[in-house]
Design a protein around this motif. Structure first.
Motif, PDB file in Angstrom:
ATOM      1  N   TYR A  11      56.320  55.790  10.145  1.00 37.02           N
ATOM      2  CA  TYR A  11      55.701  56.481  11.288  1.00 37.02           C
ATOM      3  C   TYR A  11      55.348  57.922  10.919  1.00 37.02           C
ATOM      4  O   TYR A  11      54.271  58.409  11.255  1.00 37.02           O
ATOM      5  N   ASN A  12      56.235  58.614  10.257  1.00 39.55           N
ATOM      6  CA  ASN A  12      55.978  60.001   9.880  1.00 39.55           C
ATOM      7  C   ASN A  12      54.872  60.092   8.830  1.00 39.55           C
ATOM      8  O   ASN A  12      53.957  60.896   8.955  1.00 39.55           O
ATOM      9  N   PHE A  13      54.957  59.259   7.801  1.00 40.65           N
ATOM     10  CA  PHE A  13      53.975  59.361   6.727  1.00 40.65           C
ATOM     11  C   PHE A  13      52.555  59.077   7.222  1.00 40.65           C
ATOM     12  O   PHE A  13      51.610  59.779   6.880  1.00 40.65           O
ATOM     13  N   PHE A  14      52.381  58.015   8.017  1.00 42.71           N
ATOM     14  CA  PHE A  14      51.040  57.604   8.423  1.00 42.71           C
ATOM     15  C   PHE A  14      50.539  58.284   9.695  1.00 42.71           C
ATOM     16  O   PHE A  14      49.466  57.953  10.184  1.00 42.71           O
ATOM     17  N   ASP A  15      51.290  59.256  10.209  1.00 45.70           N
ATOM     18  CA  ASP A  15      50.830  60.003  11.377  1.00 45.70           C
ATOM     19  C   ASP A  15      49.735  60.965  10.935  1.00 45.70           C
ATOM     20  O   ASP A  15      49.976  61.882  10.155  1.00 45.70           O
ATOM     21  N   GLY A  16      48.514  60.743  11.402  1.00 50.99           N
ATOM     22  CA  GLY A  16      47.399  61.618  11.035  1.00 50.99           C
ATOM     23  C   GLY A  16      46.470  60.963  10.028  1.00 50.99           C
ATOM     24  O   GLY A  16      46.338  59.745   9.960  1.00 50.99           O
ATOM     25  N   ARG A  17      45.842  61.822   9.215  1.00 50.76           N
ATOM     26  CA  ARG A  17      44.850  61.345   8.237  1.00 50.76           C
ATOM     27  C   ARG A  17      45.506  61.105   6.887  1.00 50.76           C
ATOM     28  O   ARG A  17      46.202  61.971   6.361  1.00 50.76           O
ATOM     29  N   VAL A  18      45.244  59.928   6.339  1.00 47.60           N
ATOM     30  CA  VAL A  18      45.755  59.567   5.017  1.00 47.60           C
ATOM     31  C   VAL A  18      44.570  59.116   4.162  1.00 47.60           C
ATOM     32  O   VAL A  18      43.739  58.321   4.609  1.00 47.60           O
ATOM     33  N   GLN A  19      44.494  59.652   2.958  1.00 47.15           N
ATOM     34  CA  GLN A  19      43.493  59.240   1.979  1.00 47.15           C
ATOM     35  C   GLN A  19      44.189  58.351   0.958  1.00 47.15           C
ATOM     36  O   GLN A  19      45.317  58.648   0.544  1.00 47.15           O
ATOM     37  N   ALA A  20      43.523  57.278   0.530  1.00 50.44           N
ATOM     38  CA  ALA A  20      44.119  56.369  -0.451  1.00 50.44           C
ATOM     39  C   ALA A  20      43.061  55.966  -1.475  1.00 50.44           C
ATOM     40  O   ALA A  20      41.873  55.872  -1.172  1.00 50.44           O
ATOM     41  N   TRP A  21      43.533  55.734  -2.718  1.00 50.53           N
ATOM     42  CA  TRP A  21      42.689  55.315  -3.824  1.00 50.53           C
ATOM     43  C   TRP A  21      43.393  54.170  -4.527  1.00 50.53           C
ATOM     44  O   TRP A  21      44.605  54.260  -4.763  1.00 50.53           O
ATOM     45  N   GLY A  22      42.656  53.110  -4.857  1.00 51.95           N
ATOM     46  CA  GLY A  22      43.337  51.989  -5.484  1.00 51.95           C
ATOM     47  C   GLY A  22      42.451  51.125  -6.343  1.00 51.95           C
ATOM     48  O   GLY A  22      41.224  51.264  -6.368  1.00 51.95           O
ATOM     49  N   ILE A  23      43.132  50.208  -7.038  1.00 46.40           N
ATOM     50  CA  ILE A  23      42.463  49.211  -7.858  1.00 46.40           C
ATOM     51  C   ILE A  23      43.143  47.861  -7.645  1.00 46.40           C
ATOM     52  O   ILE A  23      44.309  47.791  -7.262  1.00 46.40           O
ATOM     53  N   VAL A  24      42.381  46.798  -7.909  1.00 44.94           N
ATOM     54  CA  VAL A  24      42.914  45.438  -7.941  1.00 44.94           C
ATOM     55  C   VAL A  24      42.637  44.898  -9.336  1.00 44.94           C
ATOM     56  O   VAL A  24      41.520  45.027  -9.854  1.00 44.94           O
ATOM     57  N   GLN A  25      43.675  44.301  -9.938  1.00 43.36           N
ATOM     58  CA  GLN A  25      43.533  43.683 -11.252  1.00 43.36           C
ATOM     59  C   GLN A  25      43.910  42.213 -11.137  1.00 43.36           C
ATOM     60  O   GLN A  25      44.864  41.867 -10.441  1.00 43.36           O
ATOM     61  N   ASN A  26      43.158  41.352 -11.830  1.00 40.75           N
ATOM     62  CA  ASN A  26      43.507  39.936 -11.825  1.00 40.75           C
ATOM     63  C   ASN A  26      44.697  39.686 -12.750  1.00 40.75           C
ATOM     64  O   ASN A  26      45.226  40.622 -13.351  1.00 40.75           O
ATOM     65  N   ARG A  27      45.119  38.445 -12.869  1.00 38.87           N
ATOM     66  CA  ARG A  27      46.327  38.137 -13.649  1.00 38.87           C
ATOM     67  C   ARG A  27      46.182  38.459 -15.130  1.00 38.87           C
ATOM     68  O   ARG A  27      47.162  38.572 -15.846  1.00 38.87           O
ATOM     69  N   ASP A  39      52.643  52.497  23.745  1.00 32.17           N
ATOM     70  CA  ASP A  39      53.773  51.560  23.679  1.00 32.17           C
ATOM     71  C   ASP A  39      54.697  51.851  22.495  1.00 32.17           C
ATOM     72  O   ASP A  39      55.576  51.055  22.187  1.00 32.17           O
ATOM     73  N   GLY A  40      54.466  52.981  21.810  1.00 29.94           N
ATOM     74  CA  GLY A  40      55.322  53.343  20.674  1.00 29.94           C
ATOM     75  C   GLY A  40      55.000  52.611  19.387  1.00 29.94           C
ATOM     76  O   GLY A  40      55.785  52.630  18.443  1.00 29.94           O
ATOM     77  N   ARG A  41      53.831  51.978  19.314  1.00 33.52           N
ATOM     78  CA  ARG A  41      53.408  51.281  18.097  1.00 33.52           C
ATOM     79  C   ARG A  41      52.545  52.202  17.235  1.00 33.52           C
ATOM     80  O   ARG A  41      51.719  52.949  17.766  1.00 33.52           O
ATOM     81  N   LEU A  42      52.728  52.116  15.943  1.00 31.30           N
ATOM     82  CA  LEU A  42      51.895  52.852  15.004  1.00 31.30           C
ATOM     83  C   LEU A  42      50.616  52.051  14.774  1.00 31.30           C
ATOM     84  O   LEU A  42      50.675  50.864  14.436  1.00 31.30           O
ATOM     85  N   VAL A  43      49.468  52.686  14.979  1.00 31.42           N
ATOM     86  CA  VAL A  43      48.174  52.039  14.776  1.00 31.42           C
ATOM     87  C   VAL A  43      47.507  52.702  13.575  1.00 31.42           C
ATOM     88  O   VAL A  43      47.321  53.924  13.561  1.00 31.42           O
ATOM     89  N   LEU A  44      47.179  51.901  12.567  1.00 30.75           N
ATOM     90  CA  LEU A  44      46.498  52.393  11.375  1.00 30.75           C
ATOM     91  C   LEU A  44      45.076  51.858  11.367  1.00 30.75           C
ATOM     92  O   LEU A  44      44.855  50.648  11.246  1.00 30.75           O
ATOM     93  N   ASP A  45      44.113  52.742  11.488  1.00 34.07           N
ATOM     94  CA  ASP A  45      42.700  52.389  11.452  1.00 34.07           C
ATOM     95  C   ASP A  45      42.204  52.682  10.039  1.00 34.07           C
ATOM     96  O   ASP A  45      42.044  53.845   9.657  1.00 34.07           O
ATOM     97  N   GLU A  46      41.977  51.615   9.266  1.00 27.91           N
ATOM     98  CA  GLU A  46      41.629  51.746   7.841  1.00 27.91           C
ATOM     99  C   GLU A  46      40.155  51.433   7.617  1.00 27.91           C
ATOM    100  O   GLU A  46      39.670  50.385   8.057  1.00 27.91           O
ATOM    101  N   LYS A  47      39.467  52.336   6.900  1.00 31.37           N
ATOM    102  CA  LYS A  47      38.075  52.117   6.524  1.00 31.37           C
ATOM    103  C   LYS A  47      37.982  52.160   5.000  1.00 31.37           C
ATOM    104  O   LYS A  47      38.361  53.151   4.378  1.00 31.37           O
ATOM    105  N   PHE A  48      37.472  51.071   4.408  1.00 32.91           N
ATOM    106  CA  PHE A  48      37.409  50.902   2.959  1.00 32.91           C
ATOM    107  C   PHE A  48      35.994  51.133   2.431  1.00 32.91           C
ATOM    108  O   PHE A  48      35.024  50.744   3.071  1.00 32.91           O
ATOM    109  N   SER A  49      35.908  51.732   1.244  1.00 32.13           N
ATOM    110  CA  SER A  49      34.647  51.805   0.508  1.00 32.13           C
ATOM    111  C   SER A  49      34.951  51.432  -0.942  1.00 32.13           C
ATOM    112  O   SER A  49      36.044  51.702  -1.449  1.00 32.13           O
ATOM    113  N   TYR A  50      33.983  50.792  -1.597  1.00 34.36           N
ATOM    114  CA  TYR A  50      34.222  50.230  -2.925  1.00 34.36           C
ATOM    115  C   TYR A  50      33.325  50.868  -3.976  1.00 34.36           C
ATOM    116  O   TYR A  50      32.124  50.991  -3.771  1.00 34.36           O
ATOM    117  N   GLY A  51      33.926  51.274  -5.081  1.00 30.14           N
ATOM    118  CA  GLY A  51      33.185  51.757  -6.231  1.00 30.14           C
ATOM    119  C   GLY A  51      32.909  50.637  -7.218  1.00 30.14           C
ATOM    120  O   GLY A  51      32.011  50.718  -8.043  1.00 30.14           O
TER     121      GLY A  51
END
Length: 186
Positions: free
Chosen positions: A35-51, A70-82
């Motif tokens: 709850y504390n970490f995801f409160d507000g704006r979070v930027q993320a960068w990632g990769i997916v690798q196959n086996r 209702d005390g639930r954390l709502v994360l609205d995530e928008k993805f963009s792909y390089g």
């Protein structure tokens, strides 16, 4: 000959399993607080690798987190792909459940279960993953580690029939104003 082949196959496949052990993280700090970490704006960068370790996707995620009435954390995530393609938008709804968490999103097939271990969170769920013209039911076994109050690292193991078929690595940073980023690695 068949026994030798079976033994070799079992040894090779056993190397595909994730080796994360939850007890290792129980006494590490800072304690993870979703709850504390995801409160507000979070930027993320990632990769997916196959086996085989080959890059399948490279992406960024803009996450806006808030706690609803209702005390639930709502994360609205928008993805963009390089590189590659995937989901463009996902909304997680997460609730506290004892010392852990439960969550759901429209494209997630089962309730996600989150268990905390000191600075780590294990987040597990099933998803119907589209690949080319087929959809596969896979299990996500996510591990998140808090570095400080602003930084998380996420390592996901995507499994089919108990075997790791892909891995996701994501770095996340809460970019909220006036945020104290101490309390961890320096």
């Amino acid at each position: 000959m068949n026994k030798v082949f079976l033994l070799i196959a079992m040894l090779l496949l056993s190397g595909c399993q994730s080796a994360v052990q939850s007890d290792e993280y129980q006494n590490m700090t800072p304690k993870i607080d979703v709850y504390n970490f995801f409160d507000g704006r979070v930027q993320a960068w990632g990769i997916v690798q196959n086996r085989n370790g080959e890059l399948v996707q490279r992406f960024k995620v803009n996450i806006n987190g808030s706690v609803d009435g209702d005390g639930r954390l709502v994360l609205d995530e928008k993805f963009s792909y390089g590189y590659g393609d995937g989901v463009k938008h996902r909304i997680w709804t997460i609730s506290k459940n004892g010392s852990g968490y439960v969550g759901s999103a429209p494209d997630i097939a089962t309730t996600a279960i989150g268990t905390t271990y000191g600075n780590a969170l294990r987040w597990q769920y099933e998803m119907d993953l589209p690949v080319d013209d087929t959809t596969y039911r896979v299990v996500f076994d996510d591990w998140m580690w808090a570095f400080d109050n602003c930084s998380l690292m996420n390592r996901s193991y995507i499994k089919k029939f108990g075997f790791v078929v892909a891995e996701v690595t994501i770095f996340m940073q809460n970019t909220g104003a006036n945020r104290d980023c101490t309390g961890g690695l320096h």
